[in-house]
Motif scaffolding. Structure first.
Motif, PDB file in Angstrom:
ATOM      1  N   GLN A 137     -13.321 -10.860  -0.239  1.00  0.00           N
ATOM      2  CA  GLN A 137     -13.497  -9.582   0.443  1.00  0.00           C
ATOM      3  C   GLN A 137     -14.933  -9.084   0.307  1.00  0.00           C
ATOM      4  OE1 GLN A 137     -10.423  -6.634   0.097  1.00  0.00           O
ATOM      5  NE2 GLN A 137      -8.909  -8.118  -0.564  1.00  0.00           N
ATOM      6  N   GLY A 138     -15.864 -10.012   0.360  1.00  0.00           N
ATOM      7  CA  GLY A 138     -17.249  -9.655   0.118  1.00  0.00           C
ATOM      8  C   GLY A 138     -17.995  -9.106   1.309  1.00  0.00           C
ATOM      9  N   ASN A 139     -17.504  -9.364   2.521  1.00  0.00           N
ATOM     10  CA  ASN A 139     -18.288  -8.958   3.680  1.00  0.00           C
ATOM     11  C   ASN A 139     -17.380  -8.336   4.741  1.00  0.00           C
ATOM     12  OD1 ASN A 139     -20.487  -8.578   5.282  1.00  0.00           O
ATOM     13  ND2 ASN A 139     -20.947 -10.741   5.588  1.00  0.00           N
ATOM     14  N   PRO A 140     -16.923  -7.100   4.512  1.00  0.00           N
ATOM     15  CA  PRO A 140     -16.002  -6.468   5.457  1.00  0.00           C
ATOM     16  C   PRO A 140     -16.667  -6.202   6.801  1.00  0.00           C
ATOM     17  CG  PRO A 140     -16.798  -4.865   3.869  1.00  0.00           C
ATOM     18  CD  PRO A 140     -17.298  -6.210   3.413  1.00  0.00           C
ATOM     19  N   ARG A 141     -15.901  -6.368   7.863  1.00  0.00           N
ATOM     20  CA  ARG A 141     -16.424  -6.159   9.203  1.00  0.00           C
ATOM     21  C   ARG A 141     -15.795  -4.947   9.883  1.00  0.00           C
ATOM     22  NH1 ARG A 141     -21.156  -8.738   9.199  1.00  0.00           N
ATOM     23  NH2 ARG A 141     -20.947 -10.914   8.594  1.00  0.00           N
ATOM     24  N   GLU A 142     -14.541  -4.664   9.572  1.00  0.00           N
ATOM     25  CA  GLU A 142     -13.841  -3.563  10.224  1.00  0.00           C
ATOM     26  C   GLU A 142     -14.068  -2.265   9.454  1.00  0.00           C
ATOM     27  OE1 GLU A 142     -12.410  -3.946  13.103  1.00  0.00           O
ATOM     28  OE2 GLU A 142     -12.921  -6.079  13.053  1.00  0.00           O
ATOM     29  N   PRO A 143     -14.022  -1.111  10.154  1.00  0.00           N
ATOM     30  CA  PRO A 143     -14.224   0.180   9.476  1.00  0.00           C
ATOM     31  C   PRO A 143     -13.219   0.400   8.349  1.00  0.00           C
ATOM     32  CG  PRO A 143     -14.363   0.446  11.841  1.00  0.00           C
ATOM     33  CD  PRO A 143     -13.892  -0.954  11.609  1.00  0.00           C
ATOM     34  N   GLY A 144     -11.927   0.275   8.644  1.00  0.00           N
ATOM     35  CA  GLY A 144     -10.900   0.402   7.619  1.00  0.00           C
ATOM     36  C   GLY A 144     -10.695   1.820   7.125  1.00  0.00           C
ATOM     37  N   GLU A 145      -9.639   1.994   6.381  1.00  0.00           N
ATOM     38  CA  GLU A 145      -9.258   3.286   5.824  1.00  0.00           C
ATOM     39  C   GLU A 145      -9.602   3.327   4.336  1.00  0.00           C
ATOM     40  OE1 GLU A 145      -5.430   5.622   6.934  1.00  0.00           O
ATOM     41  OE2 GLU A 145      -4.917   4.453   5.154  1.00  0.00           O
ATOM     42  N   VAL A 146     -10.023   4.492   3.852  1.00  0.00           N
ATOM     43  CA  VAL A 146     -10.287   4.682   2.433  1.00  0.00           C
ATOM     44  C   VAL A 146      -9.130   5.479   1.846  1.00  0.00           C
ATOM     45  CG1 VAL A 146     -11.817   5.681   0.695  1.00  0.00           C
ATOM     46  CG2 VAL A 146     -12.775   4.599   2.743  1.00  0.00           C
ATOM     47  N   VAL A 147      -8.482   4.929   0.830  1.00  0.00           N
ATOM     48  CA  VAL A 147      -7.329   5.567   0.181  1.00  0.00           C
ATOM     49  C   VAL A 147      -7.769   6.096  -1.176  1.00  0.00           C
ATOM     50  CG1 VAL A 147      -5.000   5.213  -0.728  1.00  0.00           C
ATOM     51  CG2 VAL A 147      -5.715   4.059   1.380  1.00  0.00           C
ATOM     52  N   VAL A 148      -7.411   7.345  -1.479  1.00  0.00           N
ATOM     53  CA  VAL A 148      -7.758   7.961  -2.757  1.00  0.00           C
ATOM     54  C   VAL A 148      -6.499   8.497  -3.417  1.00  0.00           C
ATOM     55  CG1 VAL A 148      -9.163   9.683  -3.952  1.00  0.00           C
ATOM     56  CG2 VAL A 148     -10.005   8.648  -1.839  1.00  0.00           C
ATOM     57  N   GLY A 149      -6.290   8.119  -4.674  1.00  0.00           N
ATOM     58  CA  GLY A 149      -5.201   8.707  -5.453  1.00  0.00           C
ATOM     59  C   GLY A 149      -5.644  10.056  -5.991  1.00  0.00           C
ATOM     60  N   VAL A 150      -4.886  11.112  -5.689  1.00  0.00           N
ATOM     61  CA  VAL A 150      -5.296  12.458  -6.080  1.00  0.00           C
ATOM     62  C   VAL A 150      -4.210  13.157  -6.883  1.00  0.00           C
ATOM     63  CG1 VAL A 150      -6.863  12.760  -4.130  1.00  0.00           C
ATOM     64  CG2 VAL A 150      -4.479  13.483  -3.903  1.00  0.00           C
ATOM     65  N   ASP A 151      -4.651  14.010  -7.802  1.00  0.00           N
ATOM     66  CA  ASP A 151      -3.800  14.976  -8.474  1.00  0.00           C
ATOM     67  C   ASP A 151      -4.611  16.257  -8.566  1.00  0.00           C
ATOM     68  OD1 ASP A 151      -5.593  14.549 -10.549  1.00  0.00           O
ATOM     69  OD2 ASP A 151      -4.247  13.221 -11.646  1.00  0.00           O
ATOM     70  N   ALA A 152      -4.316  17.117  -9.509  1.00  0.00           N
ATOM     71  CA  ALA A 152      -5.027  18.397  -9.588  1.00  0.00           C
ATOM     72  C   ALA A 152      -6.189  18.373 -10.568  1.00  0.00           C
ATOM     73  CB  ALA A 152      -4.048  19.507  -9.967  1.00  0.00           C
ATOM     74  N   SER A 153      -6.651  17.195 -10.976  1.00  0.00           N
ATOM     75  CA  SER A 153      -7.715  17.108 -11.972  1.00  0.00           C
ATOM     76  C   SER A 153      -9.090  17.102 -11.326  1.00  0.00           C
ATOM     77  CB  SER A 153      -7.551  15.838 -12.817  1.00  0.00           C
ATOM     78  OG  SER A 153      -7.821  14.689 -12.028  1.00  0.00           O
ATOM     79  N   ALA A 154     -10.115  17.449 -12.122  1.00  0.00           N
ATOM     80  CA  ALA A 154     -11.489  17.398 -11.640  1.00  0.00           C
ATOM     81  C   ALA A 154     -11.904  15.961 -11.351  1.00  0.00           C
ATOM     82  CB  ALA A 154     -12.425  18.028 -12.669  1.00  0.00           C
ATOM     83  N   HIS A 155     -11.408  14.993 -12.145  1.00  0.00           N
ATOM     84  CA  HIS A 155     -11.713  13.590 -11.898  1.00  0.00           C
ATOM     85  C   HIS A 155     -11.213  13.181 -10.515  1.00  0.00           C
ATOM     86  CE1 HIS A 155     -11.949  13.805 -16.290  1.00  0.00           C
ATOM     87  NE2 HIS A 155     -12.722  12.758 -16.222  1.00  0.00           N
ATOM     88  N   SER A 156     -10.032  13.680 -10.177  1.00  0.00           N
ATOM     89  CA  SER A 156      -9.466  13.379  -8.867  1.00  0.00           C
ATOM     90  C   SER A 156     -10.326  13.947  -7.757  1.00  0.00           C
ATOM     91  CB  SER A 156      -8.048  13.961  -8.790  1.00  0.00           C
ATOM     92  OG  SER A 156      -7.555  13.916  -7.479  1.00  0.00           O
ATOM     93  N   ALA A 157     -10.856  15.155  -7.952  1.00  0.00           N
ATOM     94  CA  ALA A 157     -11.726  15.759  -6.940  1.00  0.00           C
ATOM     95  C   ALA A 157     -12.986  14.932  -6.737  1.00  0.00           C
ATOM     96  CB  ALA A 157     -12.083  17.188  -7.343  1.00  0.00           C
ATOM     97  N   ARG A 158     -13.552  14.423  -7.828  1.00  0.00           N
ATOM     98  CA  ARG A 158     -14.750  13.597  -7.697  1.00  0.00           C
ATOM     99  C   ARG A 158     -14.425  12.281  -6.986  1.00  0.00           C
ATOM    100  NH1 ARG A 158     -16.014  16.316 -12.558  1.00  0.00           N
ATOM    101  NH2 ARG A 158     -14.848  14.868 -13.857  1.00  0.00           N
ATOM    102  N   ALA A 159     -13.230  11.738  -7.259  1.00  0.00           N
ATOM    103  CA  ALA A 159     -12.810  10.530  -6.554  1.00  0.00           C
ATOM    104  C   ALA A 159     -12.662  10.812  -5.062  1.00  0.00           C
ATOM    105  CB  ALA A 159     -11.495  10.010  -7.134  1.00  0.00           C
ATOM    106  N   ALA A 160     -12.115  11.986  -4.723  1.00  0.00           N
ATOM    107  CA  ALA A 160     -11.964  12.351  -3.313  1.00  0.00           C
ATOM    108  C   ALA A 160     -13.319  12.499  -2.640  1.00  0.00           C
ATOM    109  CB  ALA A 160     -11.156  13.643  -3.190  1.00  0.00           C
ATOM    110  N   ALA A 161     -14.287  13.088  -3.352  1.00  0.00           N
ATOM    111  CA  ALA A 161     -15.628  13.247  -2.794  1.00  0.00           C
ATOM    112  C   ALA A 161     -16.259  11.880  -2.544  1.00  0.00           C
ATOM    113  CB  ALA A 161     -16.501  14.070  -3.736  1.00  0.00           C
ATOM    114  N   PHE A 162     -16.115  10.958  -3.497  1.00  0.00           N
ATOM    115  CA  PHE A 162     -16.630   9.605  -3.320  1.00  0.00           C
ATOM    116  C   PHE A 162     -15.950   8.942  -2.132  1.00  0.00           C
ATOM    117  CE2 PHE A 162     -16.901   5.087  -3.951  1.00  0.00           C
ATOM    118  CZ  PHE A 162     -18.152   4.868  -4.503  1.00  0.00           C
ATOM    119  N   GLY A 163     -14.629   9.083  -2.059  1.00  0.00           N
ATOM    120  CA  GLY A 163     -13.882   8.487  -0.960  1.00  0.00           C
ATOM    121  C   GLY A 163     -14.289   9.044   0.385  1.00  0.00           C
ATOM    122  N   TYR A 164     -14.571  10.359   0.435  1.00  0.00           N
ATOM    123  CA  TYR A 164     -15.002  10.968   1.692  1.00  0.00           C
ATOM    124  C   TYR A 164     -16.328  10.361   2.158  1.00  0.00           C
ATOM    125  CZ  TYR A 164     -16.403  14.296   5.228  1.00  0.00           C
ATOM    126  OH  TYR A 164     -16.813  14.858   6.413  1.00  0.00           O
TER     127      TYR A 164
END
Length: 274
Positions: A137-164
């Motif tokens: 999976q080294g050279n993706p060609r399609e846009p694809g979807e980004v999936v983020v696991g979220v809860d109510a933690s600040a770590h989760s918010a930072r993961a969501a920001a990265f995913g966005y």
């Protein structure tokens, strides 16, 4: 260094795929790329005399840099040969970096990088977000979807920001997945999802009326084992992103029972955000 992605390479097929994936991500985000190889041979021998350069390692770095340059010529690429423990060397090289990338399998200085103690030390101690790239999976060609696991933690918010950010540069969708335990009420918890995670996401995601909000955001609540649910949600996705720590269903996400199966079985590149 915040304008740089660091990738650990070792000459293996998976290490090369990690380098290609990192180059593609650097191209999309307008970042530079540094290839790092950790060699076991010390700089000096027992008598304190300097040792000659590791010619094989230098040649591998040159070949990998040439391959990366061919695939992503617009990316500024540098190489670095370091000596010592792989996890410590990678952590030091990635200080201040935007992202550290490693392959799911390795050899030489990165042997058992995913499955052994080195992987968990890297995941736990990395000074920046860390991406684990499966072989093939080294050279993706399609846009694809980004999936983020979220809860109510600040770590989760930072993961969501990265995913966005990743969804924006990939031209894809952002799917925020909250996982409930088997004993939780899916209907009542699902109805309260915006209230439960909204406060942690409000500061990191654009509002629907924000001019920057060019990413379709989907929120969903699912029930079951967090690792299994996230792996299933990420089937066919371009990227799966999790916080290095969470609470509730994501407790111990970086080093515990959830991350272990995800590191083994995530169907796409996995990013853990500290």
């Amino acid at each position: 260094m915040t304008r740089m992605i660091v990738v650990g390479v070792d000459g293996s097929a998976c290490g090369t795929d990690a380098a290609l994936w990192a180059a593609d991500d650097a191209r999309r985000r307008g970042l530079g790329l540094q290839l790092v190889h950790a060699a076991v041979k010390p700089l000096r021998d027992a008598a304190g005399r300097g040792r000659p350069p590791d010619e094989e390692a230098l040649r591998m770095l040159e070949e990998t840099a040439a391959l990366v340059g061919k695939e992503a010529p617009e990316v500024a690429v540098s190489s670095r040969l370091v000596f010592g423990d792989a996890s410590a060397a990678l952590g030091e090289a990635a200080a201040g970096a935007a992202l550290l990338v490693i392959g799911k399998r390795g050899r030489g200085g990165f042997s058992e990088l995913l499955l052994g103690s080195t992987a968990y030390q890297v995941a736990g101690d990395a000074p920046c977000p860390i991406a684990v790239v499966p072989e093939g999976q080294g050279n993706p060609r399609e846009p694809g979807e980004v999936v983020v696991g979220v809860d109510a933690s600040a770590h989760s918010a930072r993961a969501a920001a990265f995913g966005y950010t990743e969804a924006a540069v990939r031209g894809g969708r952002l799917r925020l997945v909250h996982v409930l335990g088997d004993g939780d009420d899916t209907r009542s918890a699902g109805d309260s999802l915006p209230q439960m995670i909204g406060r942690t996401l409000a500061d990191v995601l654009p509002s629907p009326r924000d001019a920057r909000a060019n990413v379709e955001i989907i929120e969903e609540t699912r029930q079951g084992s967090p690792a299994a649910v996230l792996a299933d949600s990420a089937t066919g996705a371009a990227l799966l992103v999790v916080g290095s720590r969470g609470h509730g269903g994501f407790r111990g996400l970086a080093l515990g029972s959830v991350s272990h199966p995800l590191l083994h079985h995530a169907p796409c590149p996995l990013v853990a955000v500290r």
